[in-house]
Write an enzyme that holds these catalytic residues in place. Structure first.
Site, short mmCIF file in Angstrom:
data_model
loop_
_atom_site.label_atom_id
_atom_site.label_comp_id
_atom_site.label_asym_id
_atom_site.label_seq_id
_atom_site.Cartn_x
_atom_site.Cartn_y
_atom_site.Cartn_z
N HIS A 415 0.81 -1.22 0.00
CA HIS A 415 0.00 0.00 0.00
C HIS A 415 0.85 1.28 0.00
O HIS A 415 0.30 2.37 -0.07
CB HIS A 415 -0.92 -0.02 1.23
N ASP A 416 2.17 1.13 0.11
CA ASP A 416 3.07 2.30 0.10
C ASP A 416 3.81 2.45 -1.22
O ASP A 416 4.49 3.47 -1.42
CB ASP A 416 4.12 2.16 1.21
#
Ligand code: ISL
Length: 628
Positions: A415-416
């Site tokens: 998610h980063d």
């Protein structure tokens, strides 16, 4: 009584373990062992029809495949037995079960929305469990679903032992967990304990659980430069927030709403351990530990060069002690087999060997960052084109660094990170497959981030109004409109656009207005299309996952990088127990000649993404796996 034991082929486990299982099943002495590879004699619940019980000699790419006799030809358990294998088998063996497992990361905000409020939720995840089961993954990792002001999309937690109403309730959670277990999968939680939210009651009630410091000597609190150290936060600006009421600053490595916990205080550690035990008692199967190598800091908190304080908070003086204590207090002696993975920015291979050496009882594996740092300068916003030679060198160093001790985690996405199909690929399904092939054939536990199995790409963000992430918004506020190209390429929101389920207006993610716009390419890239198309990225990932479950060489094989200096081709072999695999991928848009022993091109083709898989020239973004 005349009893015998039958040894079945169990994917991904060595013979000694298969023997143990057989003996346990039949409760017979070792000497009366007979070997077979069908299912007769298994417990009734585990039986299936013989018709499904045989793996094809060649994988998907059978065109023109001249199969050679194999030295060893284990047959996998039939597909319908896979559930049994996961639920029964994983629960009992003493071996590290996660070595043959694949983890799937769910970012709940963006996965599936059941109630039409535009934000994904637990019931939405529950509705999609059959999809995940069909993909074949073993473990689900949930990004945070705890109550949170959502300053950093849930990584700012205000109550560790509840569910944020936006995601549902604890009852919803229990139902989801039961659904995961019923499908033979496991579920791990995100553990964010380097910091809490500033709205966590701990922050109000336990001042000495956090890092407080007076202003720099000779300066007044709040004036520019009066911060106790010169450290820069991950999300721009200083790592210190001034509290006029007390005249002191508190430390926050991330947003000012994420004060860092002071792990020097034993009460903090005890509270965290109690909370972790509470989740394990509830039935979860482990934790992904957010920035866990930041929990030990040099209590002197000295200035760092150019505002970089990382030498004083990454893998600090007591980090191993804290993790070993956590293991003793939380995990030791639990009968169920659990998984722990520590996210560790800046970790080196030497440190990772210590963290993941089973004899030291710290964590099972770590997330390192070196392979996602090869395409930027000192700042992540400082873009550089991918240098494939450098990427291979980094991956190779991690493969050899943890070859004899410890274990790797393998990931391109989370998610980063921006979407790998756009970042290291060209956005095409073929490039998504090539990158999947390369990653999943390395030694380690692969992590699939939601939508990666569809070949989802970066989003076409137009203006700053399209972004939601605090990191991007803060950087833009500091750097101005010139930052936009870097935000588009590297912004974390690229990973956070809604999961693309179908071609309908909001991609089947929600019936309401999504919290962040869906990628318009969902009309072509979506789960419905992918599941229906046997040639899709989804089915390629499914085969890669299946291969890990059925071919011990993928799990245990030694890794040897080939053609290290080639700027286009990613090539390597794996070798285990008389079986060798060759992996070839052209990670470029131009044809590339492979420089390997020509006999390999006659070997059994296990996977191939284009026809004519015996040519010495790889077409753009083509990938293949051979076995001999
Ligand atoms: O995302 C990053 C770079 O863009 C990293 O610096 C990231 O902040 C770092 O890997 C830590 O990440 C984890 O902790 C953060 C949270 O924002 C991330 O989402 C999480 O993965 C703070 O909890």
């Amino acid at each position: 009584m005349n009893r015998e034991a039958i040894v079945y082929y169990l994917p991904g486990c060595p013979y000694s373990t298969r023997l143990r299982v057989a003996l346990t099943l039949r409760r017979v002495p070792f000497r009366s062992v007979r070997f077979r590879d069908d299912e007769e004699g298994l417990p009734g619940s585990a039986r299936s029809t013989a018709a499904t019980s045989c793996r094809p000699r060649c994988g998907s790419a059978t065109r023109g495949c001249r199969t050679r006799p194999r030295r060893r030809s284990p047959r996998p358990w039939p597909r319908r037995l896979d559930r049994f294998r996961k639920s029964w088998w994983h629960g009992r063996v003493t071996e590290a079960w996660w070595k043959s497992a694949v983890v799937y990361q769910i970012y709940p905000r963006s996965f599936s929305d059941s109630d039409g409020d535009g934000i994904g939720d637990l019931r939405g995840i529950e509705e999609r469990l059959d999809y995940l089961s069909a993909l074949g993954v073993d473990v689900l990792w949930l990004s945070p679903v705890y109550p949170s002001p959502q300053d950093d999309a849930g990584y700012d937690i205000s109550d560790y032992q509840d569910i944020d109403p936006v995601f549902g309730t604890l009852d919803d959670f229990d139902r989801l967990l039961a659904g995961v277990h019923a499908r033979g999968m496991k579920l791990i939680m995100d553990l964010v304990v380097n910091h809490t939210s500033d709205e966590h009651p701990w922050f109000r009630e336990h001042r000495d659980w956090y890092w407080w410091r007076p202003p720099r000597a000779g300066m007044a609190g709040g004036e520019p430069g009066a911060e106790p150290t010169n450290w820069r936060s991950f999300f721009s600006g200083p790592t210190w927030e001034y509290d006029p009421a007390s005249g002191e600053y508190y430390l926050h490595l991330f947003s000012r709403k994420q004060p860092d916990l002071n792990w020097e205080n034993p009460e903090v550690r005890a509270a965290v351990h109690a909370m972790m035990r509470w989740w394990l008692d509830r039935g979860v199967d482990g934790f992904r530990m957010d920035v866990i190598n930041m929990i030990s800091k040099d209590p002197a908190l000295p200035d760092g060069p150019g505002g970089d304080g990382s030498a004083h908070y990454l893998c600090g003086p007591r980090i191993h002690e804290f993790l070993q204590e956590m293991h003793r207090e939380v995990f030791a002696g639990r009968p169920r087999k659990l998984l722990t993975v520590g996210e560790m920015p800046g970790v080196t291979t030497d440190q990772a060997r210590l963290f993941t050496d089973p004899a030291r009882a710290e964590v099972d594996m770590v997330f390192q960052f070196e392979h996602v740092n090869v395409d930027h300068g000192p700042s992540k916003w400082d873009l550089k084109p991918l240098d494939l030679v450098a990427l291979k060198a980094v991956m190779n160093r991690w493969q050899s660094g943890l070859a004899d001790v410890g274990w790797n985690s393998l990931y391109w996405n989370n998610h980063d990170q921006p979407r790998v199909a756009s970042r290291y690929g060209d956005g095409s399904p073929l490039s998504a497959k090539a990158l999947g092939t390369v990653l999943h054939l390395h030694r380690g536990t692969p992590y699939v981030y939601q939508g990666e199995e569809l070949g989802m790409t970066n989003a076409p963000f137009d203006s700053i109004a399209d972004f939601r992430d605090i990191e991007s918004l803060n950087h833009y506020a500091e750097a101005g409109p010139d930052a936009l190209p870097a935000l588009r390429a590297r912004g974390r929101d690229n990973a956070r656009t809604p999961m693309q389920w179908d071609a309908s207006p909001h991609a089947g993610f929600t019936t309401g207005e999504p919290w962040i716009a869906v990628n318009p390419n969902h009309k072509e890239i979506n789960a419905v299309e992918a599941v229906a198309d046997p040639d899709s990225v989804f089915h390629h990932y499914r085969k890669l996952i299946d291969l890990r479950h059925t071919e011990p060489c993928v799990v245990h094989g030694d890794f040897t990088l080939l053609m290290p200096d080639d700027p286009q081709v990613y090539a390597f072999t794996r070798a285990h127990d008389g079986v060798e695999l060759l992996v070839l991928a052209n990670l470029s848009a131009e044809p590339a000649r492979v420089d390997v022993d020509p006999a390999w091109l006659d070997a059994e083709v296990v996977l191939a993404t284009l026809p004519d898989e015996r040519s010495a020239v790889l077409r753009p973004w083509e990938s293949r796996v051979y076995r001999r």
